[in-house]
Design an enzyme around this catalytic site. Structure first.
Site, PDB file in Angstrom:
ATOM      1  N   THR A 177     -15.984 -53.088  32.726  1.00 27.72           N
ATOM      2  CA  THR A 177     -16.719 -51.936  33.253  1.00 27.72           C
ATOM      3  C   THR A 177     -17.200 -51.047  32.118  1.00 27.72           C
ATOM      4  O   THR A 177     -16.435 -50.690  31.227  1.00 27.72           O
ATOM      5  CB  THR A 177     -15.810 -51.119  34.207  1.00 27.72           C
ATOM      6  OG1 THR A 177     -15.326 -51.999  35.214  1.00 27.72           O
ATOM      7  CG2 THR A 177     -16.575 -49.978  34.844  1.00 27.72           C
ATOM      8  N   CYS A 226      -8.195 -45.581   7.522  1.00 25.60           N
ATOM      9  CA  CYS A 226      -7.479 -46.762   8.002  1.00 25.60           C
ATOM     10  C   CYS A 226      -6.362 -47.165   7.050  1.00 25.60           C
ATOM     11  O   CYS A 226      -5.448 -47.876   7.415  1.00 25.60           O
ATOM     12  CB  CYS A 226      -8.427 -47.935   8.168  1.00 25.60           C
ATOM     13  SG  CYS A 226     -10.015 -47.436   8.790  1.00 25.60           S
TER      14      CYS A 226
END
Ligand SMILES: *Cc1c(COP(=O)(O)O)cnc(C)c1O
Length: 421
Positions: free
Chosen positions: A273, A361
């Site tokens: 979705t 990161c």
């Protein structure tokens, strides 16, 4: 320099933090880490607002609520396509830059493997990928995986300037090259790569050309025809849009296999979705970013050059990383010799300043930056690297405060012998 012991490091930082506190004169936090992420633009927030509660339908549903959501989704897609000089059907929504990079690289690799399946490939060279040494990990890691599993990978040097030489791309090309992935602008040092030039020389080669443009949207032209790219990654979180949303531009005709399998969303290239509010936000964010890129570039570039000029002149043994001109107008990446970048970050944080050592990161690991090392700099440069990335709200007054604070912090850190200059 002695090897850094984590416990010792933290005790020193704690001690230093107690040494003296001071709040910014402007009485607020100074955010200088826009390359890591940006806050949401108020206009983007407003555009997204109706799609949380009021217009919440599933775009695949046939009734009114679904049709409303579908319309918002397709409007956003059309508007995004316009900003990139392309067609709506060439845009695939994903959950961000990492997913788009993975879809680009594994998508091409799977398509190659699919084509090979069933064919007798003994004696045929392995498919070949070209990328650079200083890509984001979202590109490097998939390439490294493929390099160990049936592909050959060339990691191009970027030189001291942090810019890929198109001639090196040309020299590395082979008949079996299937993919070239080179970022538009580097996330740590901000250097801008000659994408259009590389696009031109790849025109007559079958290799798919991908660029990660996550850092570019706010400052550079994204016209995919002019750039000559087949695949392009963008995300919302670096352009004052929502986090957790991104897209992959995939030129019609490029052979790409989905990584996820399921429903028919996104022409089966990315089932699940759709995140309608975030997609609406992404479209609004890109429109604003591209409309304001010239004026914003001029504004932050002035602040950037002022910062670089003062910091390199006023603090000894501070060096700019990456080319001084061909870099994003908001990027300052310096190496402060004799200190640990992490210590500078934590100390500045205490003084109300947010900046980073490069890539968010890797901030939890003590591995030195692969980007700074790729510039051919000694490890001390990587250990002492600090990135300041400017954004829309930053002012000269803030920069002056940061410079003065940084001076004191570096002096203090250097006086601690464990880090010896
Ligand atoms: C931030 C960034 C990514 C990762 O994007 P996410 O949306 O956080 O997954 C990839 N490439 C570059 C160049 C980036 O700056």
């Amino acid at each position: 320099m002695p090897k850094l012991n984590f416990a010792v490091f933290w005790s020193i930082v704690t001690l230093m933090k107690k040494a003296g506190k001071q709040t910014p004169p402007v009485g607020k936090r100074i955010y200088l880490d826009h390359a890591a992420t940006t806050y949401l633009d108020e206009r983007v927030k407003e555009a997204m607002e109706p799609y949380w509660i009021e217009k919440f339908g599933n775009p695949s549903a046939l009734y009114k609520e679904g049709r409303e959501a579908r319309q918002a989704l397709e409007n956003a897609r059309g508007n995004l396509a316009k900003e990139m000089g392309t067609r709506a059907e060439e845009i695939i929504f994903t959950n961000g830059g990492t997913e788009s990079d993975n879809l680009a690289i594994f998508g091409v690799a799977y398509a190659v493997l699919k084509e090979k399946a069933g064919k007798n490939s003994s004696g045929v060279s392995l498919p070949h990928i070209i990328t650079t040494k200083f890509e984001h990990h979202a590109v490097l890691s998939p390439c490294e995986f493929l390099g160990k599993n049936g592909f050959n990978v060339t990691y191009l040097e970027v030189g001291e300037e942090g810019i890929v030489n198109p001639k090196d791309v040309e020299k590395s090309l082979r008949p079996e090259t299937v993919l070239v992935s080179i970022m538009y602008a580097n996330n740590e040092v901000g250097t801008i790569q000659p994408i259009a030039e590389i696009g031109k020389l790849l025109k007559n080669h079958k290799a798919v050309f991908h660029t990660d443009a996550c850092q570019a949207a706010g400052y550079l032209d994204l016209d995919v025809e002019k750039l000559g790219v087949d695949l392009m990654t963008l995300n919302g979180s670096k352009m004052y849009g929502p986090k957790g949303i991104g897209l992959l531009y995939a030129k019609r005709g490029v052979k790409l296999e989905p990584m996820l399998r399921g429903g028919q969303q996104e022409r089966r290239m990315r089932p699940g979705t759709e995140n309608v509010p975030a997609i609406v936000g992404l479209a609004e964010a890109l429109k604003i970013a591209q409309t304001e890129k010239e004026s914003e570039s001029v504004r932050v570039k002035e602040l950037r050059d002022y910062f670089i000029k003062r910091v390199t002149a006023e603090i000894p043994k501070v060096f700019l990383n990456g080319d001084a001109e061909k870099r994003l107008p908001n990027n300052i990446n310096i190496s402060v010799l004799g200190v640990e970048g992490e210590a500078v970050i934590l100390y500045l944080d205490e003084y109300g300043i947010a900046c980073s050592t490069g890539s968010a990161c890797t901030s939890e690991s003590f591995e030195p930056s692969h980007v700074i090392l790729s510039l051919g700099k000694p490890r001390a440069y990587a250990h002492g690297s600090v990135r300041f990335s400017l954004g829309k709200r930053n002012t000269k007054e803030e920069i002056d405060y940061v410079l003065e604070t940084l001076k004191g912090v570096v002096e203090k850190l250097r006086s601690i012998s464990a880090f010896g200059v």
